[in-house]
Each structure stands twice: as structure tokens, then as C-alpha cells.
Write an enzyme that holds these catalytic residues in place. Structure first.
Site, PDB file in Angstrom:
ATOM      1  N   ASN A   9       0.857  -1.190   0.000  1.00  0.00           N
ATOM      2  CA  ASN A   9       0.000   0.000   0.000  1.00  0.00           C
ATOM      3  C   ASN A   9       0.895   1.242   0.000  1.00  0.00           C
ATOM      4  OD1 ASN A   9      -1.851   2.014   0.463  1.00  0.00           O
ATOM      5  ND2 ASN A   9      -2.306   1.416   2.586  1.00  0.00           N
ATOM      6  N   LYS A  11      -0.024   4.221  -0.241  1.00  0.00           N
ATOM      7  CA  LYS A  11      -0.742   5.357   0.359  1.00  0.00           C
ATOM      8  C   LYS A  11      -0.634   6.604  -0.550  1.00  0.00           C
ATOM      9  CE  LYS A  11       0.157   3.482   4.886  1.00  0.00           C
ATOM     10  NZ  LYS A  11      -0.146   3.624   6.288  1.00  0.00           N
ATOM     11  N   HIS A  96      -9.632   0.577   4.804  1.00  0.00           N
ATOM     12  CA  HIS A  96      -8.374   0.841   5.507  1.00  0.00           C
ATOM     13  C   HIS A  96      -8.677   1.735   6.714  1.00  0.00           C
ATOM     14  CE1 HIS A  96      -4.366   2.272   6.426  1.00  0.00           C
ATOM     15  NE2 HIS A  96      -3.893   1.249   5.721  1.00  0.00           N
ATOM     16  N   GLU A  98      -7.247   4.198   7.927  1.00  0.00           N
ATOM     17  CA  GLU A  98      -7.102   5.639   7.696  1.00  0.00           C
ATOM     18  C   GLU A  98      -8.381   6.202   7.075  1.00  0.00           C
ATOM     19  OE1 GLU A  98      -3.383   5.451   5.545  1.00  0.00           O
ATOM     20  OE2 GLU A  98      -2.375   4.841   7.391  1.00  0.00           O
ATOM     21  N   GLU A 168      -5.376  -5.446  10.456  1.00  0.00           N
ATOM     22  CA  GLU A 168      -4.402  -4.378  10.662  1.00  0.00           C
ATOM     23  C   GLU A 168      -4.717  -3.655  11.971  1.00  0.00           C
ATOM     24  OE1 GLU A 168      -2.447  -3.029   6.790  1.00  0.00           O
ATOM     25  OE2 GLU A 168      -4.284  -1.869   7.017  1.00  0.00           O
ATOM     26  N   GLY A 174       2.061   2.164  10.726  1.00  0.00           N
ATOM     27  CA  GLY A 174       2.950   3.314  10.582  1.00  0.00           C
ATOM     28  C   GLY A 174       3.615   3.741  11.882  1.00  0.00           C
ATOM     29  N   SER A 213       3.280  -2.253  10.340  1.00  0.00           N
ATOM     30  CA  SER A 213       4.741  -2.180  10.503  1.00  0.00           C
ATOM     31  C   SER A 213       5.449  -3.486  10.141  1.00  0.00           C
ATOM     32  CB  SER A 213       5.100  -1.726  11.929  1.00  0.00           C
ATOM     33  OG  SER A 213       4.586  -0.434  12.179  1.00  0.00           O
ATOM     34  N   GLY A 234       2.703  -1.213   4.350  1.00  0.00           N
ATOM     35  CA  GLY A 234       2.667   0.212   4.010  1.00  0.00           C
ATOM     36  C   GLY A 234       4.061   0.741   3.738  1.00  0.00           C
ATOM     37  N   GLY A 235       4.633   1.390   4.749  1.00  0.00           N
ATOM     38  CA  GLY A 235       5.930   2.070   4.605  1.00  0.00           C
ATOM     39  C   GLY A 235       6.993   1.234   3.912  1.00  0.00           C
TER      40      GLY A 235
HETATM   41  C1  PEP Z   1      -0.879   0.034   5.919  1.00  0.00           C
HETATM   42  O1  PEP Z   1      -0.881   1.177   5.486  1.00  0.00           O
HETATM   43  O2  PEP Z   1      -1.787  -0.718   5.597  1.00  0.00           O
HETATM   44  C2  PEP Z   1       0.206  -0.386   6.796  1.00  0.00           C
HETATM   45  C3  PEP Z   1       0.138  -1.568   7.331  1.00  0.00           C
HETATM   46  O3  PEP Z   1       1.238   0.515   6.997  1.00  0.00           O
HETATM   47  P1  PEP Z   1       2.665   0.204   7.689  1.00  0.00           P
HETATM   48  O4  PEP Z   1       3.180  -1.076   7.104  1.00  0.00           O
HETATM   49  O5  PEP Z   1       3.505   1.380   7.349  1.00  0.00           O
HETATM   50  O6  PEP Z   1       2.407   0.069   9.164  1.00  0.00           O
END
Ligand code: PEP
Length: 251
Positions: A9, A11, A96, A98, A168, A174, A213, A234-235
Site C-alpha cells: 500500500n 498510500k 483501511h 485511515e 491491521e 505506521g 509495521s 505500508g511504509g
Molecule cells: C498500511 O498502510 O496498511 C500499513 C500496514 O502501513 P505500515 O506497514 O507502514 O504500518
């Protein structure tokens, strides 16, 4: 037997230059025939660029959101499932945290989005997860169950068979804090048990991704859990080498 899936992702990150570079690096670092399904979710304005850049590679492309309405028309700012399917997307992320927290998406809307995606042949990744306060109150399983309830009431048995669920925990997204393999496994097993109340075979085939993460250093022990079938990243998915190492850990 269910196959693992690693989803990146991206983002609201990047521009055409950095995304071009990321796509080129991903193609160079990922195995030509990975033993895992891989998908990336760029910001929608870069979908065309990424679809072209990854064509001929084993990496599928999806959008980070989809409209909950069935037909095109007066929905300013929205993108329909039929449009995403038309340009070559295979997946969409729905619900998600967010979007739930910042844009007020309800679990009912999330279920409608999943339904519209399925009607157009897209695979929805349905995200669920508790906040830190909810975990501290001991309400994690109750929250997950409530988030999935409209999914069960909106989708047919055939449609349920096609979805992917992503667990999640909001406190792990994040933040650098990852759920321990045991914490994640407990919730994944609970989700599978919810699906098995509908149908045992469906539950066995359901792919449940962990997100929060995930990085190369922790992916192996998370993916080794019985009910974790890959990750929503994500990151770390913005770094081709790191993402590629996570994909290898899921093979
Ligand atoms: C995400 O955005 O779905 C996510 C899991 O981010 P991160 O891996 O950065 O925690």
C-alpha cells in the site's frame, strides 16, 4: 490450499519520477516467478503509469479505494469499480483504518464497496483492526466481529469465497510497533473461525493478511503463523529491496 499474498500500500506517497524508479527497482529485485501472489496499490493518479510499468511482470495492481455506488454518474471525486477493472486493476483495498478514521467510512459502506468490487471482477482486501484503546479494554475480538458483520450480511457465499481479509491493528500502522506473532495469530484464528461458521471450506480457503509495521526483519515469524497468509505492507513497500525481501519471506 490457499496461496500467500503480499500487498504493498503506497498510500498518498510519491510522484511520477519516484514511482517510475520504484517500479523499475521492483522489477529488478523481485523473482521472475515468485512463489507468492504480489500486488501494489499506488495513488490512483499513477495507476496507468504503474500498470504499464509492471505489465508482463507477476505483480498485480490495485486501487486503495473504490466507490460504493453501482453505476457511474454524479459522484464527484469517486472512482468506480468498473473503471478500475477497465484500466486493468485486479484488486482494491476497502476499509483501511485511515479511511475509516479520517473519512468516516462505516463498516456498511466498506461492505458495499467490497460488493461493487466483486461485481466487476475485482478482489477486495477488506481491512479490519482495533485501536489501541479498544485492545486495552479487551474489546479486540468484538470490534473485529462488528466490522465484519456487514460483510457477512451483504456478500453472497460465492462472493465471500473471493475476498481477502487484512487484519491491521490500528496501533501498529505506521508506528513501528508490530503485533507479536502470537497476538496476530490469535486474531487471525478468530477471523477464520467467524468464516467457518458460514462454511468450513470457505474458511479454509480464506486468505487473511497481517498489516502493521511489517518489514523484512519481522515478516518471517509473522508469516510462519498458521493463519497468517501474507501481509499488507505500508511504509516498507516503498523500498523495493525491503518489499522484495518481505515477498521472499512469504514464499
Ligand atoms: C498500511 O498502510 O496498511 C500499513 C500496514 O502501513 P505500515 O506497514 O507502514 O504500518
Amino acid at each position: 490450499m490457499r496461496s500467500n499474498l503480499v500487498a504493498g500500500n503506497w498510500k498518498m506517497c510519491g510522484d511520477s519520477a519516484s514511482i517510475g524508479k520504484l517500479v523499475a527497482e521492483m522489477k529488478a529485485s523481485l523473482p521472475a516467478e515468485p512463489g507468492v501472489d504480489i500486488a501494489v496499490f499506488p495513488p490512483s493518479v499513477y495507476l496507468a503509469q504503474v500498470l504499464v510499468g509492471l505489465s508482463g511482470s507477476p505483480v498485480a495492481v490495485g486501487n486503495q479505494n473504490v466507490c460504493d455506488q453501482p453505476s457511474e454518474g454524479a459522484y464527484t471525486g469517486e472512482v468506480s469499480a468498473s473503471m478500475l477493472a477497465d484500466v486493468g486493476c485486479r484488486y482494491v483495498i476497502v476499509g483501511h483504518s485511515e479511511r475509516r478514521a479520517m473519512y468516516g467510512e462505516t463498516s456498511e459502506q466498506v461492505a458495499q464497496k467490497a460488493k461493487q468490487a466483486l461485481l466487476q471482477g475485482l478482489i477486495p482486501l477488506v481491512c479490519v483492526g482495533e485501536t489501541e484503546a479498544q485492545r486495552d479494554e479487551g474489546a479486540t475480538l468484538e470490534v473485529i466481529s462488528a466490522q465484519l458483520k456487514p460483510i457477512f450480511s451483504t456478500l453472497s457465499a460465492e462472493q465471500l469465497r473471493l475476498i481477502v481479509v487484512a487484519y491491521e491493528p490500528v496501533w501498529a500502522i505506521g508506528t513501528g510497533k508490530t503485533a507479536s506473532p502470537d497476538q496476530a495469530q490469535e486474531v487471525h484464528a478468530f477471523i477464520r473461525a467467524l468464516f467457518s461458521k458460514k462454511d468450513e471450506l470457505l474458511a479454509k480457503g480464506l486468505r487473511i493478511l497481517y498489516g502493521g509495521s511489517v518489514k523484512a526483519a519481522n515478516a518471517g515469524e509473522l508469516f510462519a503463523q498458521a493463519d497468517i497468509d501474507g501481509g499488507l505492507v505500508g511504509g516498507a513497500s516503498l523500498d523495493a529491496q525491503e518489499f522484495s525481501a518481505i515477498c521472499r519471506a512469504a514464499e
